[in-house]
Design a protein around this motif. Structure first.
Motif, short mmCIF file in Angstrom:
data_model
loop_
_atom_site.label_atom_id
_atom_site.label_comp_id
_atom_site.label_asym_id
_atom_site.label_seq_id
_atom_site.Cartn_x
_atom_site.Cartn_y
_atom_site.Cartn_z
N MET A 1 0.86 -1.11 0.07
CA MET A 1 0.54 0.23 0.18
C MET A 1 0.47 1.67 0.39
O MET A 1 0.89 2.51 -0.65
CB MET A 1 -0.71 0.21 0.50
CG MET A 1 -1.82 1.07 1.10
SD MET A 1 -2.97 0.75 -0.44
CE MET A 1 -4.24 1.75 -0.01
N ALA A 2 1.98 1.11 0.43
CA ALA A 2 2.41 2.32 0.28
C ALA A 2 3.16 2.66 -0.69
O ALA A 2 3.26 4.40 -0.84
CB ALA A 2 3.82 2.11 1.76
N ARG A 3 3.55 1.69 -0.91
CA ARG A 3 4.17 2.00 -2.57
C ARG A 3 3.31 3.04 -3.48
O ARG A 3 3.19 3.72 -4.69
CB ARG A 3 4.53 0.70 -3.12
CG ARG A 3 4.94 1.07 -4.90
CD ARG A 3 5.61 0.06 -5.70
NE ARG A 3 6.16 0.20 -7.25
CZ ARG A 3 6.90 -0.59 -7.33
NH1 ARG A 3 6.78 -1.81 -7.04
NH2 ARG A 3 7.35 -0.43 -8.55
N LEU A 8 1.17 7.55 -6.23
CA LEU A 8 0.20 8.62 -6.19
C LEU A 8 0.58 10.33 -5.60
O LEU A 8 0.47 11.52 -6.57
CB LEU A 8 -0.97 8.21 -5.27
CG LEU A 8 -1.57 7.46 -6.04
CD1 LEU A 8 -3.33 7.28 -5.26
CD2 LEU A 8 -2.48 7.44 -7.06
N ALA A 9 1.05 10.06 -4.46
CA ALA A 9 2.05 11.14 -4.25
C ALA A 9 3.23 12.44 -5.31
O ALA A 9 3.22 13.09 -5.13
CB ALA A 9 2.76 11.06 -2.79
N ASP A 10 3.68 11.29 -5.87
CA ASP A 10 4.68 11.31 -7.27
C ASP A 10 3.38 12.38 -8.14
O ASP A 10 3.44 13.72 -8.74
CB ASP A 10 6.07 10.25 -7.69
CG ASP A 10 6.17 10.33 -6.40
OD1 ASP A 10 6.82 10.91 -5.31
OD2 ASP A 10 7.72 8.87 -6.50
N PHE A 11 2.65 11.34 -8.61
CA PHE A 11 2.18 12.15 -9.93
C PHE A 11 1.35 13.40 -9.80
O PHE A 11 1.60 14.21 -10.05
CB PHE A 11 1.14 10.97 -10.28
CG PHE A 11 -0.40 11.55 -11.48
CD1 PHE A 11 0.79 11.24 -12.40
CD2 PHE A 11 -1.31 11.90 -10.46
CE1 PHE A 11 -0.35 11.80 -13.59
CE2 PHE A 11 -2.16 11.69 -11.70
CZ PHE A 11 -1.97 12.04 -12.97
N GLN A 12 0.60 13.09 -7.47
CA GLN A 12 0.10 14.84 -7.45
C GLN A 12 1.46 15.70 -7.38
O GLN A 12 0.96 16.85 -8.30
CB GLN A 12 -0.32 14.40 -5.92
CG GLN A 12 -0.79 15.52 -5.86
CD GLN A 12 -2.36 16.11 -4.32
OE1 GLN A 12 -1.61 14.66 -3.53
NE2 GLN A 12 -2.13 16.78 -3.84
#
Length: 125
Positions: A1-3, A8-12
């Motif tokens: 789940m962390a990956r 998503l955080a990187d994409f955001q």
């Protein structure tokens, strides 16, 4: 789940970068500006070039061996000229705004020197 959350955080973070948003805005504006240029070019081609070509007894340039290239070159020159006129008009408007907004540096400097001299005279220096 962390990956997944990291992805998503990187994409955001990527989307929120100023360059990506600026590029998206530029693409949208360029598309709208392209439609304006196409309309002006169609007007120019329809009012100026088509009658000139008919007067020269040229039925269709596309029928010539290098006709598509000639048409593309004519379109390029007309589009470049229209864009040049639009950019020139925008720059003229900006120059007028800058001329109105820009203070006279020499006058400000002369005024400051006069005020300084007056202040020094009042203090007796």
């Amino acid at each position: 789940m962390a990956r997944r959350s990291s992805f998503l955080a990187d994409f955001q973070a990527f989307i929120n970068q100023g360059n990506v948003v600026d590029l998206a805005v530029a693409v949208v504006i360029a598309g709208a500006f392209g439609k304006v240029v196409d309309a002006v070019v169609s007007l120019v081609m329809g009012t100026l070039l088509t009658p000139a070509l008919k007067a020269a007894n040229v039925d269709s340039i596309n029928a010539w061996p290098a006709g598509a290239v000639i048409v593309a070159l004519i379109n390029f020159v007309v589009i470049a000229f229209v864009v040049y006129l639009i950019v020139r008009a925008i720059e003229a408007i900006k120059r007028k705004e800058e001329a109105v907004a820009a203070p006279d540096v020499q006058a400000q400097l002369a005024s400051a020197v006069t005020r300084l001299a007056d202040a020094l005279d009042r203090k007796g220096l």
